[in-house]
Write an enzyme that holds these catalytic residues in place. Sequence first.
Site, short mmCIF file in Angstrom:
data_model
loop_
_atom_site.label_atom_id
_atom_site.label_comp_id
_atom_site.label_asym_id
_atom_site.label_seq_id
_atom_site.Cartn_x
_atom_site.Cartn_y
_atom_site.Cartn_z
N ASP A 138 0.79 -1.24 0.00
CA ASP A 138 0.00 0.00 0.00
C ASP A 138 0.83 1.30 0.00
OD1 ASP A 138 -1.99 -1.90 0.21
OD2 ASP A 138 -2.80 -1.19 2.10
N ASP B 96 -4.52 -0.73 -1.86
CA ASP B 96 -5.80 -0.57 -1.17
C ASP B 96 -6.75 0.05 -2.20
OD1 ASP B 96 -6.78 -1.04 1.52
OD2 ASP B 96 -6.93 1.13 1.81
N HIS C 259 -10.65 0.80 -2.67
CA HIS C 259 -12.02 0.82 -2.14
C HIS C 259 -13.01 1.42 -3.14
CE1 HIS C 259 -10.42 -0.36 1.67
NE2 HIS C 259 -9.82 0.79 1.92
N HIS D 92 -17.38 3.00 0.72
CA HIS D 92 -16.94 1.76 1.37
C HIS D 92 -17.31 1.76 2.86
CE1 HIS D 92 -14.04 -1.31 2.85
NE2 HIS D 92 -14.36 -1.86 1.69
N HIS E 244 -10.54 7.11 1.66
CA HIS E 244 -9.18 7.00 1.13
C HIS E 244 -9.15 5.92 0.05
CE1 HIS E 244 -9.44 3.77 4.09
NE2 HIS E 244 -8.52 3.15 3.39
N LYS F 48 -7.07 -4.94 -3.05
CA LYS F 48 -7.82 -5.48 -1.91
C LYS F 48 -8.72 -4.41 -1.33
CE LYS F 48 -4.01 -4.39 1.19
NZ LYS F 48 -4.72 -3.35 1.95
N CYS G 67 -2.01 -2.66 7.67
CA CYS G 67 -1.93 -3.62 6.57
C CYS G 67 -0.65 -4.45 6.58
CB CYS G 67 -2.15 -2.90 5.25
SG CYS G 67 -3.87 -2.32 5.09
C1 VGL Z 1 -4.56 0.78 5.67
C2 VGL Z 1 -6.14 1.72 7.05
C3 VGL Z 1 -7.09 1.60 6.07
C4 VGL Z 1 -3.15 0.35 5.48
C5 VGL Z 1 -5.51 0.65 4.68
O1 VGL Z 1 -2.69 0.26 4.32
O2 VGL Z 1 -2.47 0.09 6.50
N1 VGL Z 1 -4.89 1.30 6.86
N2 VGL Z 1 -6.77 1.08 4.89
ZN ZN Z 2 -8.22 1.12 3.36
#
Ligand code: VGL
Ligand code: ZN
Length: 196
Positions: free
Chosen positions: A9, A47, A49, A53, A82, A106, A151
Amino acid sequence: MTNALIVIDVQNDFCPGGALAVPEGDAVVPVINAMMDRFDAVILTQDWHVAGHSSFASSHAGRAPYEVIDMPYGAQVLWPDHCVQGSTGAAFHSDLRVDGDLILRKGFRREIDSYSAFFENDRSTPTGLDGYLRTRGITRLTLVGLATDFCVQYSALDAARLGFDVTVDLAACRGIDLDGSLDAALSAMKAAGITL
Ligand code: VGL
Ligand code: ZN
């Protein structure tokens, strides 16, 4: 032993100026770029979404970011909007090398979040990454990226549980640290036999 780098990510929204900025998130980019050539395979996660979401606080009336709610699959932190599919925030940091082997997206189903690269947040719905890695004969994983305590941690714990030999290179990770989540993540990863 085939060794893969899993880059978690490293997207604009997790870097300074982004919607869910991780302190110094962009500092990992040159470190990760320099690591890539040392691995047999490089996998990047994104990430990804849908708008609206269920992990977004804005999807829940009266809720604010960083509150925790109960979802059918367990506790869920609510985040600022985000990494909406196709947005600039969801794009990889522009300096990140993206000449890897696989990009795994994901968190694309509205009703469930996915911190881990291996399972959605019910901890049981697979993303398919386990099968991909096994099919390629990959047994050792080094995880890097954002965020250490979400993550990266979830991915590392799942990888260890699945039987991979797991290292998390903290020099190439940065954390969010909500209420001590960074220390908790480091302890949990150590306890799971992950090399830090
Ligand atoms: C993440 C919060 C929400 C991450 C992703 O990549 O750690 N944290 N979505
Ligand atoms: Zn996220």
